[in-house]
Each structure stands twice: as C-alpha cells, then as structure tokens.
Design an enzyme around this catalytic site. Sequence first.
Site, PDB file in Angstrom:
ATOM      1  CG  HIS A   1      -0.577   0.071   2.524  1.00  0.00           C
ATOM      2  ND1 HIS A   1      -0.411   1.269   3.179  1.00  0.00           N
ATOM      3  CD2 HIS A   1      -0.289  -0.888   3.434  1.00  0.00           C
ATOM      4  CE1 HIS A   1      -0.031   1.035   4.428  1.00  0.00           C
ATOM      5  NE2 HIS A   1       0.051  -0.260   4.612  1.00  0.00           N
TER       6      HIS A   1
ATOM      7  CG  ASP B   1       2.167   0.738   7.997  1.00  0.00           C
ATOM      8  OD1 ASP B   1       1.826   0.201   6.942  1.00  0.00           O
ATOM      9  OD2 ASP B   1       1.398   0.902   8.959  1.00  0.00           O
TER      10      ASP B   1
ATOM     11  CD  GLU C   1      -3.171  -1.420   5.334  1.00  0.00           C
ATOM     12  OE1 GLU C   1      -3.220  -2.456   6.002  1.00  0.00           O
ATOM     13  OE2 GLU C   1      -2.837  -0.317   5.854  1.00  0.00           O
ATOM     14  CD  GLU C   2      -1.816   2.401   7.560  1.00  0.00           C
ATOM     15  OE1 GLU C   2      -2.498   2.043   8.534  1.00  0.00           O
ATOM     16  OE2 GLU C   2      -0.646   2.019   7.372  1.00  0.00           O
TER      17      GLU C   2
ATOM     18  CG  ASP D   1       1.402  -3.637   5.507  1.00  0.00           C
ATOM     19  OD1 ASP D   1       2.200  -2.796   5.966  1.00  0.00           O
ATOM     20  OD2 ASP D   1       0.186  -3.389   5.354  1.00  0.00           O
TER      21      ASP D   1
ATOM     22  CG  HIS E   1       0.274   2.989  12.724  1.00  0.00           C
ATOM     23  ND1 HIS E   1      -1.090   2.855  12.725  1.00  0.00           N
ATOM     24  CD2 HIS E   1       0.677   2.438  11.547  1.00  0.00           C
ATOM     25  CE1 HIS E   1      -1.476   2.226  11.629  1.00  0.00           C
ATOM     26  NE2 HIS E   1      -0.418   1.966  10.903  1.00  0.00           N
TER      27      HIS E   1
END
Length: 330
Positions: free
Chosen positions: A62, A163, A193-194, A216, A302
């Site tokens: 992604h 990410d 995606e998130e 990922d 994150h």
Amino acid sequence: MNDLIKKLVEAYGPSGFEDHMRDLIRPEVEPYVDEMSVDALGNLITLKKGDGSGLKVMIAAHMDEIGVMVTHITKEGFLRFTNIGGVRPHGLWGSRVQFANGVIGMIGSDRIDDRSKIHPLSKHYIDVGATSAEDCPVGVGDAAGFVQPFFTNGKLLTSKTMDDRIGCVVAIEALKRLETTPHDVYFVFSVQEEVGTRGAEAAANGIDPDVGIALDVTITGDVPECPPMSVSLGKGAAIKVKDSGMIAHAGLVRLMRQRAEAANIAHQMEVLDGGSTDARSIQIANGGAAAGCISIPCRYVHSQSETVHADDVQACIDLLVEILSKPIEL
Ligand code: CO
Ligand code: ZN
C-alpha cells in the site's frame, strides 16, 4: 536501494491522497511490466505476464500513510483535525505535518492540567502561522502527512512511513529481479489500506487472483516490556500465519516456508494479535483467493520513527522472487 527508500518514505500520501505516490512509483516499475493501469480508487495496477503455465497472482503493497485531516479552522487561524487511520495522540505534541500544497504546520495541544493523562486528538490543533480563518493557507478537508527525514543507523532504517513504503520497495525490487515467471503477476500499489484495506479490495475484485500476497510491516516482540510476539528485527522475513483479520492459506504458508528453507533465506513465523493487511481483502474478494502475507518486521509502527532492518528487507525481496519465479502448488 536506500535512494529509492528515501524517495518513497519522505513523500506525501495520506489515505485517499495517493496521487503523488503513484507518480513516484510509476516510472520505477514501468520498464519491468507489460501492462499498467489506474482504477477508479487510484490503485496502480501493473501486470508482468507469465508464460501461460502458472496462476494469476496478486501482490499488494500500500502506498498510503496515516495522517490527519482538517475538520475546523478557529477564528484565530488554528486547525482542528481528525485522524486518517491509526494516529495515536501520544507524541503528537510538537510534531510537524505537511499538506499537499507544501504548507507545514506544528501540532500543539490545549493546556494540560494533569500530566499523567494524554489529550485526545480533538484537543490538539495545527499551527500553520495563520492569524484568522481567512488568511489560512489550507482548508477544511485538506489532508496532511507527518514530516520526518529518512534516517539510517547502520542497518537500521527509520522513517515516518516504513508502513508501507518499505513494502512498495520490496515489490519494486522483486519486480526488477524477476526475469521470468510462469505466473501472470499483478503488482498492485494499493490505496486506502490504513482506513480499512479498501483499495486492495477493489483491486482484488477486478483482478480475481488465484493467489494473493500482501507485503506489509508487522510489529516485533523485541523491545522492553512489549507484549510477547515471536518476531524480531534482523531475524528475517516474517511469514504471516494469522492476524486479527485473517488466517493465511495453510498451503501458501507451507510453500513460503519451504521456499525460504530451500533458498536459505532468513525467516520467522508471524502470529499477530492486532491489525491486518491488504491480504485480508484479497482473501475474501470475489469467490476468495489463497492469500498470505510476507511481513517486514518493524519497530514503532504508526509512530514517526518506524524502524526496519536492511537484512530483513532483503530477505523479503529474496523470498518473494523465490515464490514468483517457480510454479506454485498449494
Ligand atoms: Co499501518
Ligand atoms: Zn501497512
């Protein structure tokens, strides 16, 4: 490879606003694929054709990143915002975000009376130097990503968006090395995606693959007082068995493991308690597909200092090439 990583990890691209990322990735893959298209959601879908003897395989990485979106501008010119994806309030104070038009803002928060507590997102604001709603250079609905330079410390690679830009790098580097394949391989650089693996779902419905593999990041269990997790930085590609959104196809997991063992590629098995990936969407799209995930171990997922190990990145590339260059029997 670090030049490509730097280019992708420092770039702007919150979920729903991946145009710039797509423009960066397109020229990297164009020389190596037979077909290329962009669907209505913005997924970049590329195809490297096989010799006709193999399967239809979808690889997904992604392009989007977590970020923030302006919800309201105060009369003094400060921006209240909501999250795009899994943004946590810890560590927001004093960090910087950048909008699509290049405007950079600092994040502040309402007064903290009790320092043992953390303000929710709604009590933070972005300061772009405006003095009123009228002279504010961004508006309601504008999205921003975090600002952090790419940083290397030996083999540790750190950025705001490992990410999943590092997944995009794994896909691009594998594509470059994949000279011939029996399979029709769709390399999909997915959007959104998130916010719930939405791009990959649309792409998988369109492609209808036999096999799907997401690339990922996954968290690690090798830092102080973290929840137990059998994935460590520097110990190889993580082969996902289960996360909270899917149980990977057992035959595909077996094949990944066999290929890694046969080619002496460092690998570890992953069972992740929280979170999921594009593989979940691919697994249940249309009539379903045999889906799995090659995960890049990553500390501080994150946060603005997501950290991966260069050897793990290489192991993921090697494993993907091993899988795609030979017949797949599940
Ligand atoms: Co994420
Ligand atoms: Zn991700």
